[in-house]
Design an enzyme around this catalytic site. Structure first.
Site, short mmCIF file in Angstrom:
data_model
loop_
_atom_site.label_atom_id
_atom_site.label_comp_id
_atom_site.label_asym_id
_atom_site.label_seq_id
_atom_site.Cartn_x
_atom_site.Cartn_y
_atom_site.Cartn_z
N GLU A 208 -5.84 -2.04 4.62
CA GLU A 208 -5.54 -3.41 5.06
C GLU A 208 -4.30 -3.47 5.94
OE1 GLU A 208 -3.65 -7.49 4.73
OE2 GLU A 208 -2.84 -5.51 4.25
N GLU A 209 -3.30 -2.66 5.63
CA GLU A 209 -2.03 -2.75 6.36
C GLU A 209 -2.13 -2.27 7.80
OE1 GLU A 209 0.54 -4.22 5.35
OE2 GLU A 209 0.47 -4.27 3.16
#
Length: 351
Positions: A208-209
């Site tokens: 996600e990051e």
């Protein structure tokens, strides 16, 4: 309230984006007690609990990755030069102890920079940049360093979670092992109750990051009818927080339900109703465009997945001292479990 054992294990397992194997293994081991486990080549895990009928399949989603560092050069003096994996404020890194994950295990190190005594006056006025920082693993030279660490190895800040007064805890990787823990706990509560009409799938998604990669692929393969994405948000009871810009979400006020242009209004109202019916505290926030969470991938998958965001107030995001109040974590899981258990077959979310 002590830190739940599963949450502690999630917080202490190193797993920057793309290197999430250790925390993913913790998630799978904990969830196999009550769910059917699958995982994929991206590194995402799904723990699925069967319902009693043909109600909607709900994915409760947290991202299993954390921010970290990746080694891109080892010089002849034995220093490691690195790039950030995810968003870092370089000031946070100065003087931190780190652990580098290598094929032979974890290697301790420290983040170093030129001492203040040697800085020129104009340099002292500037914040450091990542390119000015290095990792020192105590190597005597480049060959020594390269025998222990390879280019492409990743590192996280070292340190154990610390229990604080008033049911508060500090740790690195709260963003977003908290979301994974809430997904795990909500699915466990649903499994324990045994009365949900449809399946619930706790998803610990990767990357996600950096790319939302795990959310894109899990949304596509799982094809849930509803996605509830659990992430952290800014607690607003800290100095410098501006409530007129980000709302009022203090410690102890419960999870934060998000309304916004990309989020499904009916799913929001159902979450809101579940919280009210169960007497669970919560607050509400608004987003006008993208949410900055995995919901931005889920709501666009295939023909569109009705999506919601439930957030947990957090202090000092993207630091080694991220702080949370455990009541808010517990209430997030309870609210989502209540929402899932109230869903009926035939729910029409077309609009």
């Amino acid at each position: 309230m002590p830190i739940p054992d599963t949450l502690r294990k999630l917080l202490t397992a190193p797993g920057p984006s793309g290197y999430e194997q250790a925390p993913a293994a913790v998630f799978r081991e904990a969830a196999k007690a009550f769910a059917e486990i699958t995982h994929d080549t991206i590194g995402s895990t799904v723990a699925r609990v069967k319902g009693t009928g043909d109600g909607p399949l709900v994915a409760v989603v947290g991202h299993i990755d954390e921010i970290g560092l990746i080694v891109h050069h080892i010089d002849d003096d034995g220093y490691l030069w690195f790039t950030g994996v995810g968003g870092w404020d370089p000031v946070i890194l100065v003087g931190q102890r780190v652990e580098v994950s290598t094929r032979d295990g974890r290697v301790p190190g420290v983040v170093g920079k030129k001492p203040i005594h040697l800085l020129k006056d104009e340099e002292r006025k500037k914040a450091p940049e990542l390119k000015h920082l290095h990792i020192d693993i105590g190597a005597k030279d480049g060959d020594d360093a390269r025998s222990r660490v390879r280019v492409g190895d990743v590192a996280v800040i070292a340190g154990e979670p610390v229990e604080m007064p008033n049911n508060r805890v500090i740790s690195r990787s709260m963003d977003n092992r908290l979301g994974c823990y809430v997904a795990f706990e909500a699915a466990r509560l649903v499994a324990k109750a045994g009365d949900a009409k449809g399946d619930v799938a706790a998803a610990a998604v990767a990357q996600e990051e950096i790319t939302f990669g795990g959310a894109h692929t899990t949304a596509y393969s799982l094809q849930p009818d509803i996605a509830v994405v659990v992430d952290v948000t800014f607690a607003t009871d800290t100095p410098g927080s501006e409530e007129k810009e980000i709302g009022r979400h203090k410690f102890g006020s419960g999870p934060v339900l998000q309304r916004g242009s990309t989020l499904d209004p009916t799913v929001f109202e159902l979450l809101h109703a579940a919280g009210e019916a169960e007497g669970i505290p919560f607050t509400v926030t608004a987003s006008a465009r993208a949410t900055g969470t995995d919901a931005d991938a889920f709501h666009l998958s295939r023909g569109g997945i009705p999506s919601a965001v439930v957030s947990i107030p957090l202090r000092y995001m993207h630091s080694p001292v991220e702080m949370v109040q455990l009541d808010d974590v517990e209430n997030a899981a309870k609210l989502i479990a209540a929402f899932v258990r109230r869903l009926e077959p035939g729910l029409d979310l077309k609009r």
